[in-house]
Design an enzyme around this catalytic site. Structure first.
Site, PDB file in Angstrom:
ATOM      1  N   GLU A 289      65.988  49.125 -41.355  1.00 29.83           N
ATOM      2  CA  GLU A 289      67.392  48.699 -41.213  1.00 29.83           C
ATOM      3  C   GLU A 289      67.470  48.018 -39.857  1.00 29.83           C
ATOM      4  O   GLU A 289      67.381  48.685 -38.819  1.00 29.83           O
ATOM      5  CB  GLU A 289      68.335  49.903 -41.288  1.00 29.83           C
ATOM      6  CG  GLU A 289      68.230  50.711 -42.585  1.00 29.83           C
ATOM      7  CD  GLU A 289      68.659  49.959 -43.828  1.00 29.83           C
ATOM      8  OE1 GLU A 289      69.248  48.873 -43.704  1.00 29.83           O
ATOM      9  OE2 GLU A 289      68.394  50.459 -44.935  1.00 29.83           O
ATOM     10  N   CYS A 323      75.303  47.310 -35.418  1.00 28.11           N
ATOM     11  CA  CYS A 323      74.548  46.317 -36.191  1.00 28.11           C
ATOM     12  C   CYS A 323      75.511  45.487 -37.042  1.00 28.11           C
ATOM     13  O   CYS A 323      75.264  44.331 -37.339  1.00 28.11           O
ATOM     14  CB  CYS A 323      73.530  47.003 -37.077  1.00 28.11           C
ATOM     15  SG  CYS A 323      74.264  48.281 -38.098  1.00 28.11           S
TER      16      CYS A 323
END
Ligand code: NAP
Length: 528
Positions: A289, A323
């Site tokens: 990720e 993110c």
């Protein structure tokens, strides 16, 4: 700590109850009275101390030492891997229902310690109260979601059809089985959820786990591991090892007994780990990720108040160090000036300071490197674009000992400038005027990343947006956040392109299977 009488979901809780503040403040007093402890690693259920240690300091006040943590060695890595390998043999054999019960209990333990965890997250990451509580609550919900998925799929054990073989009876079973020893490497910005989510999934499916947290934020993951052990996760099934990524982390990645990895962090480190982990005699699973460069597109038909609040929250929540942060905005020219005015007004109302204080929205950025990066980017953006608001660090009075940066919107940056492509990971968002939604979409997709995206406009336009954007998590007309705030069970979370490796998202229907491999079992009995 007492349990809450309400459900915490930070993306939907605009006006949290008084009780939340009272419990947070009680925990803050208790935790602050005990700062500076020496925390061991946890290997095979035992505390492990090293000759060398490092300090975990508060980014809001770098004089404050939150705790002292161990610099793990090669021997610690070896011992952690060996204990995980040995312990997994028993763990995988216990009925999956018992593993589910233990992981649910661990999630309950997180709830019991949620205010303590939130305070640790405020102090070590710089999260405001709601962000900190959200991170801790999300880790428990991700674990519960994994447990629910085990049950919904009957432990991933399924009877298949019988081969039509005259004179014989066939028993065919598909079983999903754990890989073995799973390494979880987590980032600084969600130390609890992005340790607890992957580790919970790996454990409930029967893997043993080694956790390597970010060196800026080892404290909350340590509390998380205590919650697991107190719930009955056996010694050695979960191990917690601290120390630098380039040494301890890399040594773990290179260890031949690691059977799978979940890495959450930057693109550069992730790609290095991916390449390094593939240097083996067979292919092992790796869930990555990685970063984002998330855009919001605003149509001339949008509700501008909703767009402004959603964009502001996603641009500057957690100081832009998510993110999923909204770091680019493309606005149709008809509404450009009005929306920019609203955005600037909202940004100028943002409170920056000690994130444990109730009225503060933005805390400090994580460390001196981020603080310096902010100043370097601002120098560049001042020359190449037009600063709309922000673009300064705070250095006076209470701000003097922390890494405090102003929320910054920048306009008129040429679309060829590299900062339209690069993840800055700071409270800086660039805004551009576009002629059409098609043009906005072209720019949006012209980056290597594909994590989240946001849209404001009509429902027909939203359908077009969903069909065309190259990203894993996409939202339309959302006031809670243009590009941020996914919650397990509601918005599965993960990235496309350079933002993720597998396309199977955390807190969604297809995630858990990644921690298992299938075995097809056929038993034939002669019946005549
Ligand atoms: P990072 O610098 O890549 O570090 C992430 C983790 O990797 C840390 O635990 C780090 O340890 C470790 N590490 C560093 N080098 C390593 C190596 N050679 N081998 C093994 N481990 C190594 O990322 P970060 O600054 O903590 O986090 C920010 C990044 O994470 C951003 O790019 C953000 O977009 C991304 N992120 C992505 C998601 C998502 O779901 N897609 C979620 C959150 C964050 P040390 O701290 O000891 O160096």
């Amino acid at each position: 700590m007492t349990e809450s009488t309400f459900k915490l979901t930070y993306a939907t809780m605009f006006n949290p109850p008084e009780e939340l503040h009272r419990q947070y403040e009680d925990a803050l007093k208790k935790v602050k009275a005990q700062l500076g402890k020496n925390y061991g690693m946890i290997i095979n259920g035992k505390e492990r101390y090293s000759a060398e240690v490092f300090e975990n300091r508060n980014p809001a006040n770098t004089d404050e030492v939150l705790g002292v943590f161990q610099k793990g060695t090669r021997q610690d890595v070896e011992d952690a891997v060996q204990s995980a390998k040995t312990a997994q043999i028993k763990w995988k054999r216990i009925p999956w229902q018992e593993r589910v019960a233990i992981i649910r209990k661990a999630a309950d333990n997180i709830d019991k310690r949620i205010y303590e965890l939130a305070v640790a997250l405020s102090l070590e990451v710089g999260k405001n109260r709601m962000e900190a509580l959200g991170d801790a609550a999300e880790s428990a919900d991700l674990m519960r979601y994994a447990c629910d998925q085990m049950e919904a799929n009957d432990g991933f054990i399924h009877r298949m059809g019988k081969d039509p073989l005259a004179g014989y009876d066939a028993t065919n079973i598909s079983m999903m089985l754990p890989y073995g020893v799973w390494l979880v490497i987590s980032p600084f910005n969600f130390p609890c959820a992005l340790t607890g989510g992957p580790a919970g999934a790996a454990l409930v499916t029967g893997n043993s786990v080694i956790i390597k947290p970010a060196s800026d934020t080892p404290w909350a993951p340590r509390i998380y591991v205590e919650c697991l052990l107190e719930a009955g996760v056996p010694e050695g099934v979960v191990n917690y090892i601290t120390g630098s990524g380039s040494e301890v982390g890399q040594t773990l990645v290179e260890h031949p007994f690691i059977d799978g990895i979940t890495f959450t962090g930057s693109y550069d480190v992730g790609m290095r780990i991916y390449r390094s982990f593939s240097q083996w005699i067979y292919i092992r699973p790796v869930i990555m990720e990685l970063g984002g460069k998330n855009a919001a597109i605003v149509s001339k038909n949008a509700d501008l108040e909703t767009a402004a609040i959603g964009i502001m929250r996603s641009a500057f929540g957690l100081q832009g160090q998510k993110c999923s942060a909204c770091s680019r905005v493309f606005i149709e020219e008809e509404v450009y000036d009005d929306l920019v005015n609203l955005l600037v007004t909202l940004a100028e109302k943002i409170t920056v300071g000690d994130p444990t204080r109730r009225e503060i929205y933005m805390g400090p950025v994580i460390n001196r490197n981020s603080y310096q990066d902010y100043q370097n980017y601002i120098d560049d953006l001042r020359k190449s674009g037009r600063i709309l608001t922000g673009a300064k660090v705070f250095t006076e009075g209470d701000y003097a000992k922390g890494f405090f940066c102003a929320p910054t919107f920048v306009a008129d940056l040429p679309l060829t400038h590299p900062l339209w492509q690069q993840e800055m990971f700071l409270p800086i968002t660039t805004i551009a005027k576009v002629d059409s939604l098609d043009q906005a979409m072209t720019y949006t997709n012209q980056v290597k990343y594909g994590l989240t995206g946001g849209f404001y406009g009509t429902e027909e336009e939203a359908a077009w947006f969903f069909d065309n954007i190259e990203a894993g998590v996409v939202y339309a007309n959302r006031p809670q956040g243009a590009t941020t705030g996914a919650w397990p069970g509601f918005q599965p979370f993960g990235g496309w392109k350079a933002s993720g490796a597998t396309g199977k998202q955390a807190g969604g229907l297809n995630y858990l299977q990644q921690y298992m491999r299938e075995q097809s079992r056929t038993l034939i009995r002669r019946i005549s």
